[in-house]
Write a protein that holds these residues in place. Structure first.
Motif, PDB file in Angstrom:
ATOM      1  N   PRO A   1     -52.499  50.611 -61.086  1.00  0.00           N
ATOM      2  CA  PRO A   1     -51.096  50.374 -60.725  1.00  0.00           C
ATOM      3  C   PRO A   1     -50.540  49.186 -61.507  1.00  0.00           C
ATOM      4  O   PRO A   1     -51.230  48.185 -61.693  1.00  0.00           O
ATOM      5  CB  PRO A   1     -51.155  50.052 -59.231  1.00  0.00           C
ATOM      6  N   VAL A   2     -49.291  49.305 -61.944  1.00  0.00           N
ATOM      7  CA  VAL A   2     -48.619  48.238 -62.686  1.00  0.00           C
ATOM      8  C   VAL A   2     -47.191  48.096 -62.172  1.00  0.00           C
ATOM      9  O   VAL A   2     -46.586  49.061 -61.714  1.00  0.00           O
ATOM     10  CB  VAL A   2     -48.609  48.511 -64.205  1.00  0.00           C
ATOM     11  N   LYS A   3     -46.673  46.867 -62.263  1.00  0.00           N
ATOM     12  CA  LYS A   3     -45.319  46.593 -61.793  1.00  0.00           C
ATOM     13  C   LYS A   3     -44.462  46.130 -62.957  1.00  0.00           C
ATOM     14  O   LYS A   3     -44.848  45.241 -63.712  1.00  0.00           O
ATOM     15  CB  LYS A   3     -45.361  45.512 -60.708  1.00  0.00           C
ATOM     16  N   ARG A   4     -43.291  46.755 -63.091  1.00  0.00           N
ATOM     17  CA  ARG A   4     -42.329  46.389 -64.133  1.00  0.00           C
ATOM     18  C   ARG A   4     -40.928  46.457 -63.531  1.00  0.00           C
ATOM     19  O   ARG A   4     -40.591  47.442 -62.880  1.00  0.00           O
ATOM     20  CB  ARG A   4     -42.434  47.339 -65.324  1.00  0.00           C
ATOM     21  N   ASN A   5     -40.137  45.420 -63.746  1.00  0.00           N
ATOM     22  CA  ASN A   5     -38.772  45.349 -63.220  1.00  0.00           C
ATOM     23  C   ASN A   5     -38.724  45.572 -61.712  1.00  0.00           C
ATOM     24  O   ASN A   5     -37.828  46.239 -61.197  1.00  0.00           O
ATOM     25  CB  ASN A   5     -37.862  46.346 -63.944  1.00  0.00           C
ATOM     26  N   GLY A   6     -39.745  45.073 -61.007  1.00  0.00           N
ATOM     27  CA  GLY A   6     -39.763  45.144 -59.561  1.00  0.00           C
ATOM     28  C   GLY A   6     -40.242  46.464 -58.978  1.00  0.00           C
ATOM     29  O   GLY A   6     -40.292  46.614 -57.763  1.00  0.00           O
ATOM     30  N   LEU A   7     -40.590  47.430 -59.826  1.00  0.00           N
ATOM     31  CA  LEU A   7     -41.041  48.732 -59.345  1.00  0.00           C
ATOM     32  C   LEU A   7     -42.427  49.056 -59.890  1.00  0.00           C
ATOM     33  O   LEU A   7     -42.808  48.592 -60.962  1.00  0.00           O
ATOM     34  CB  LEU A   7     -40.049  49.829 -59.740  1.00  0.00           C
ATOM     35  N   TRP A   8     -43.155  49.887 -59.160  1.00  0.00           N
ATOM     36  CA  TRP A   8     -44.538  50.210 -59.496  1.00  0.00           C
ATOM     37  C   TRP A   8     -44.673  51.568 -60.162  1.00  0.00           C
ATOM     38  O   TRP A   8     -43.921  52.495 -59.886  1.00  0.00           O
ATOM     39  CB  TRP A   8     -45.386  50.198 -58.224  1.00  0.00           C
ATOM     40  N   GLY A   9     -45.669  51.650 -61.020  1.00  0.00           N
ATOM     41  CA  GLY A   9     -46.084  52.886 -61.668  1.00  0.00           C
ATOM     42  C   GLY A   9     -47.586  52.833 -61.865  1.00  0.00           C
ATOM     43  O   GLY A   9     -48.260  51.960 -61.331  1.00  0.00           O
ATOM     44  N   VAL A  10     -48.100  53.745 -62.666  1.00  0.00           N
ATOM     45  CA  VAL A  10     -49.543  53.813 -62.896  1.00  0.00           C
ATOM     46  C   VAL A  10     -49.793  54.066 -64.381  1.00  0.00           C
ATOM     47  O   VAL A  10     -49.125  54.905 -64.997  1.00  0.00           O
ATOM     48  CB  VAL A  10     -50.192  54.939 -62.058  1.00  0.00           C
ATOM     49  N   ILE A  11     -50.765  53.318 -64.935  1.00  0.00           N
ATOM     50  CA  ILE A  11     -51.199  53.566 -66.307  1.00  0.00           C
ATOM     51  C   ILE A  11     -52.671  53.984 -66.293  1.00  0.00           C
ATOM     52  O   ILE A  11     -53.409  53.666 -65.368  1.00  0.00           O
ATOM     53  CB  ILE A  11     -51.018  52.328 -67.219  1.00  0.00           C
TER      54      ILE A  11
END
Length: 137
Positions: free
Chosen positions: A40-50
């Protein structure tokens, strides 16, 4: 002159790793991965997955990402409610639950409005009841 050149080269060498890290990731925060090969990663206050190779698997568009337990279901939050994605980012369970937990076999434990239940790996309701306070595995 030589001393000035060496100082400039040293400064460039010290700054290069920082510049590369910012250009390559741009992530504010890293979550906890497991043996899934996903992070999981957070960018611009929102989470995604790499993926561990840096490939974006799920875009950073979720309020939270739950713990990646090792199955192929990923808990996600949007609008304060939990849902679930598969490992390719497809929505399996729309965010509609106050709580959602992924068990090791892929079964989903859920809670909403005083009812607890179990969903199949495909998001089908197996059991939903207000007779219990908790469902655990």
């Amino acid at each position: 002159m030589m001393k000035r050149l060496l100082m400039c080269l040293l400064a460039m060498m010290l700054c290069l790793p920082c510049a590369l890290a910012e250009d390559n990731s741009g992530f504010e925060e890293l979550g906890y991965g497991d043996n899934t090969g996903l992070l999981p990663v957070k960018r611009n206050g929102l989470w995604g997955v790499i993926a561990l190779d840096g490939t974006m698997v799920i875009p950073c568009e979720w309020e939270e990402i739950g713990y990646l337990f090792g199955g192929d279901r990923i808990p996600v939050m949007r609008g304060g409610l939990w849902g679930c994605l598969d490992e390719r980012g497809n929505v399996v369970v729309e965010p509609a639950w106050d709580f959602l937990d992924v068990w090791s076999d892929g079964t989903l434990a859920v809670f909403r409005d005083g009812s607890v239940g179990l969903l199949s790996t495909d998001g089908e309701i197996l059991v939903l009841s207000d007779a219990y306070d908790y469902v655990g595995g």
